[in-house]
Design an enzyme around this catalytic site. Sequence first.
Site, PDB file in Angstrom:
ATOM      1  N   LYS A   1       0.842  -1.204   0.000  1.00 26.11           N
ATOM      2  CA  LYS A   1       0.000   0.000   0.000  1.00 26.11           C
ATOM      3  C   LYS A   1       0.875   1.251   0.000  1.00 26.11           C
ATOM      4  O   LYS A   1       0.586   2.218  -0.708  1.00 26.11           O
ATOM      5  CB  LYS A   1      -0.940  -0.016   1.216  1.00 26.11           C
ATOM      6  CG  LYS A   1      -2.043  -1.053   1.085  1.00 26.11           C
ATOM      7  CD  LYS A   1      -2.763  -1.341   2.399  1.00 26.11           C
ATOM      8  CE  LYS A   1      -3.707  -2.526   2.232  1.00 26.11           C
ATOM      9  NZ  LYS A   1      -4.284  -2.999   3.500  1.00 26.11           N
TER      10      LYS A   1
ATOM     11  N   GLN B   1      -4.694  -1.901   9.963  1.00 20.86           N
ATOM     12  CA  GLN B   1      -4.465  -3.186   9.290  1.00 20.86           C
ATOM     13  C   GLN B   1      -4.983  -4.334  10.158  1.00 20.86           C
ATOM     14  O   GLN B   1      -4.654  -4.438  11.341  1.00 20.86           O
ATOM     15  CB  GLN B   1      -2.962  -3.352   9.002  1.00 20.86           C
ATOM     16  CG  GLN B   1      -2.615  -4.595   8.229  1.00 20.86           C
ATOM     17  CD  GLN B   1      -3.223  -4.624   6.817  1.00 20.86           C
ATOM     18  OE1 GLN B   1      -3.177  -3.644   6.095  1.00 20.86           O
ATOM     19  NE2 GLN B   1      -3.802  -5.756   6.447  1.00 20.86           N
TER      20      GLN B   1
ATOM     21  N   ASP C   1     -11.241   2.536   4.423  1.00 20.88           N
ATOM     22  CA  ASP C   1     -11.556   1.119   4.197  1.00 20.88           C
ATOM     23  C   ASP C   1     -13.068   0.905   4.068  1.00 20.88           C
ATOM     24  O   ASP C   1     -13.515  -0.175   3.715  1.00 20.88           O
ATOM     25  CB  ASP C   1     -11.043   0.268   5.370  1.00 20.88           C
ATOM     26  CG  ASP C   1      -9.674  -0.333   5.091  1.00 20.88           C
ATOM     27  OD1 ASP C   1      -9.387  -0.597   3.912  1.00 20.88           O
ATOM     28  OD2 ASP C   1      -8.917  -0.554   6.051  1.00 20.88           O
TER      29      ASP C   1
END
Length: 282
Positions: free
Chosen positions: A54, A98, A121
């Site tokens: 990422k 994460q 997200d």
Amino acid sequence: MAAVVIDGKIIAEQFRTELAKEVRQLAAATDVVPHLVAVLVGHDPASEVYVRNKERACQKAGLKSSVHRLPESATQQELLRLVRDLNQNGSVHGILVQLPLPRHIDAVKILDAVLPAKDVDCFHPENVGLLLQGRPRFLPCTPAGVMKLLEFCRIETAGRHAVVLGRSDIVGKPMAALLMQKGVDATVTVCHSRTREIAAVCRQADILIAAVGIAEFVKGDMIKPEAVVIDVGINRRGDRLVGDVDYNAASGIASAITPVPGGVGPMTIAMLLRNTLTAATL
Ligand code: NAP
């Protein structure tokens, strides 16, 4: 005839090139460079790889990225404090926590603490609600990546039967939500571990989307001839990655199929960058 291979790497690269242009335009007009912050707790090797990928993708597209690392022993309070600090930090546009988090941490409490306007997200209940109502602030990265692949390959969705295997909050549920939206107009069936006659349900799919997390779960005899098969699964088998679909069998039956790796995965990251750019303009 062998199925057309839907190359997520190439499609994601084109998408990132367009995005990079928009990032440059935003910076030129406002001096704002979209900034994504990843929060990584502990040393899960797969998470380390995802976060590194990422970061790299951000750099390539001209976004700023940084990583906050906390030790495996970090407490829920420490993590909450970090998320709240990032929420208040005006130079941070997107926050990504994460997953998975260590077991002593309540992941739902942490994800709920992310400011909805920085929830790139698209996990926050407010953003999930907006998505369901057809007025999304952000799009959920993996399902949105699948939709982009379908769009890019001009795969018709209206009136077609899409079967989604899996009902997780990250993939299955938002995937079904996107496919059923007005304008997309698929007829959607969602399967899970309690679904009966799952092979027969799959065989009805014009578009079959597999997200169960079981290597090669979808066999050739579960696929309708000429169906489009999207394999979201990422499973480790020895030193290689395999999807949720038996690729060799499926590619002789389907009209189009995504490979693993190189299918949905690169699109997921591209969509995360898109959400971070959106967050920078809110
Ligand atoms: P998950 O949270 O474990 O959910 C798996 C889903 O599959 C659940 O809904 C489960 O049903 C269902 N399932 C499990 N066994 C089944 C069976 N025998 N028959 C039918 N359904 C079954 O997984 P996830 O987070 O959605 O991820 C799914 C896969 O996608 C994983 O391989 C993951 O690594 C991959 N993934 C890839 C990307 C990407 O960017 N390409 C992103 C995210 C995830 P129940 O609800 O009944 O338990």
